[in-house]
Design a protein around this motif. Sequence first.
Motif, PDB file in Angstrom:
ATOM      1  N   ARG A 248      41.283  40.234  43.767  1.00  0.00           N
ATOM      2  CA  ARG A 248      39.991  40.369  43.357  1.00  0.00           C
ATOM      3  C   ARG A 248      39.220  39.271  43.710  1.00  0.00           C
ATOM      4  O   ARG A 248      39.783  38.099  43.836  1.00  0.00           O
ATOM      5  CB  ARG A 248      39.924  40.115  41.685  1.00  0.00           C
ATOM      6  N   SER A 249      37.954  39.148  44.146  1.00  0.00           N
ATOM      7  CA  SER A 249      37.113  37.954  44.199  1.00  0.00           C
ATOM      8  C   SER A 249      36.354  37.769  43.341  1.00  0.00           C
ATOM      9  O   SER A 249      35.400  38.854  42.515  1.00  0.00           O
ATOM     10  CB  SER A 249      36.461  38.491  45.389  1.00  0.00           C
ATOM     11  N   ASP A 250      36.082  36.516  42.824  1.00  0.00           N
ATOM     12  CA  ASP A 250      35.370  36.219  41.735  1.00  0.00           C
ATOM     13  C   ASP A 250      33.710  36.056  42.360  1.00  0.00           C
ATOM     14  O   ASP A 250      33.541  35.532  43.487  1.00  0.00           O
ATOM     15  CB  ASP A 250      35.496  34.800  41.251  1.00  0.00           C
ATOM     16  N   PRO A 251      32.714  36.750  41.883  1.00  0.00           N
ATOM     17  CA  PRO A 251      31.219  36.783  42.222  1.00  0.00           C
ATOM     18  C   PRO A 251      30.940  35.277  42.178  1.00  0.00           C
ATOM     19  O   PRO A 251      31.226  34.520  41.544  1.00  0.00           O
ATOM     20  CB  PRO A 251      30.612  37.561  41.040  1.00  0.00           C
ATOM     21  N   VAL A 252      29.983  34.645  43.242  1.00  0.00           N
ATOM     22  CA  VAL A 252      29.436  33.456  43.339  1.00  0.00           C
ATOM     23  C   VAL A 252      28.186  33.576  42.400  1.00  0.00           C
ATOM     24  O   VAL A 252      27.454  34.450  42.789  1.00  0.00           O
ATOM     25  CB  VAL A 252      29.172  33.316  44.862  1.00  0.00           C
ATOM     26  N   THR A 253      28.133  32.618  41.862  1.00  0.00           N
ATOM     27  CA  THR A 253      27.000  32.313  40.987  1.00  0.00           C
ATOM     28  C   THR A 253      26.307  31.193  41.405  1.00  0.00           C
ATOM     29  O   THR A 253      26.925  30.087  41.667  1.00  0.00           O
ATOM     30  CB  THR A 253      27.276  32.271  39.526  1.00  0.00           C
ATOM     31  N   TYR A 254      24.833  31.137  41.543  1.00  0.00           N
ATOM     32  CA  TYR A 254      24.286  29.921  41.982  1.00  0.00           C
ATOM     33  C   TYR A 254      23.416  29.396  40.900  1.00  0.00           C
ATOM     34  O   TYR A 254      22.790  30.034  40.017  1.00  0.00           O
ATOM     35  CB  TYR A 254      23.190  30.168  43.433  1.00  0.00           C
ATOM     36  N   ALA A 255      23.564  28.006  40.768  1.00  0.00           N
ATOM     37  CA  ALA A 255      22.838  27.322  39.572  1.00  0.00           C
ATOM     38  C   ALA A 255      21.157  27.187  39.689  1.00  0.00           C
ATOM     39  O   ALA A 255      20.656  27.221  41.021  1.00  0.00           O
ATOM     40  CB  ALA A 255      23.389  25.909  39.345  1.00  0.00           C
TER      41      ALA A 255
ATOM     42  N   PHE B 145      50.545  43.042  52.446  1.00  0.00           N
ATOM     43  CA  PHE B 145      49.524  43.698  51.525  1.00  0.00           C
ATOM     44  C   PHE B 145      50.134  44.327  50.370  1.00  0.00           C
ATOM     45  O   PHE B 145      49.554  44.883  49.772  1.00  0.00           O
ATOM     46  CB  PHE B 145      48.963  44.809  52.509  1.00  0.00           C
ATOM     47  N   GLU B 146      51.149  43.588  50.010  1.00  0.00           N
ATOM     48  CA  GLU B 146      52.118  44.226  48.920  1.00  0.00           C
ATOM     49  C   GLU B 146      51.323  43.833  47.677  1.00  0.00           C
ATOM     50  O   GLU B 146      51.194  44.803  46.767  1.00  0.00           O
ATOM     51  CB  GLU B 146      53.333  43.425  48.780  1.00  0.00           C
ATOM     52  N   LYS B 147      50.458  43.003  47.607  1.00  0.00           N
ATOM     53  CA  LYS B 147      49.742  42.596  46.352  1.00  0.00           C
ATOM     54  C   LYS B 147      48.175  43.283  46.440  1.00  0.00           C
ATOM     55  O   LYS B 147      47.266  42.519  45.675  1.00  0.00           O
ATOM     56  CB  LYS B 147      49.878  41.335  45.974  1.00  0.00           C
ATOM     57  N   ALA B 148      47.837  43.861  47.544  1.00  0.00           N
ATOM     58  CA  ALA B 148      46.371  43.912  47.669  1.00  0.00           C
ATOM     59  C   ALA B 148      45.785  44.677  46.676  1.00  0.00           C
ATOM     60  O   ALA B 148      44.463  44.413  46.509  1.00  0.00           O
ATOM     61  CB  ALA B 148      46.324  44.519  49.286  1.00  0.00           C
TER      62      ALA B 148
END
Length: 168
Positions: free
Chosen positions: A161-168, A154-157
């Motif tokens: 980041r999670s990118d938000p999911v966008t739906y078309a 977990f050194e870089k925890a």
Amino acid sequence: MIRIEPSYQELQEKDVVKVEKDGLRVSVIAGDCLGIKSPIYTRTPTMYLDVIMQPGAVFHQPIPEGWNAFAYILEGTPTFGTVITPAISAHLTVQLGPGDGISMWNKSDSVSRFVLIGGQPLNEPVVQHGPFVMNTWEEIKQAIYDFQHAQNGFEKAASWRSDPVTYA
């Protein structure tokens, strides 16, 4: 209990092996299908297939005795088990029972698509707390401690980041 170092394999879309035959298109992400084997190594035997069936197509897939398996329908209304079984609608899961394989039919006028996922059971205890899944409560506490102290994987925890999911 044997501890194994974690590993990671990246499989890009261009590297996924695909087989087309008799109205079927199968992406073999893990395991094998119709004589094609995925390049992905799984320590525990695993199958992950993305199946597209044209109208009228029939698909028979062996599943080793004793494995757990399920299908998740993404599109269409395929039939599982026997040709007279009612079709299953999209966004539903079919949990497969014991046996040595599964047969599927697309009796509709449109394409059916599903993922077929299975594997050899680990037969280990499972303890889950938040995002942590381990075998014992002691291991959960250690994982939380490691996360809080940025150690043991977990050194870089802090920068994850999670990118938000966008739906078309």
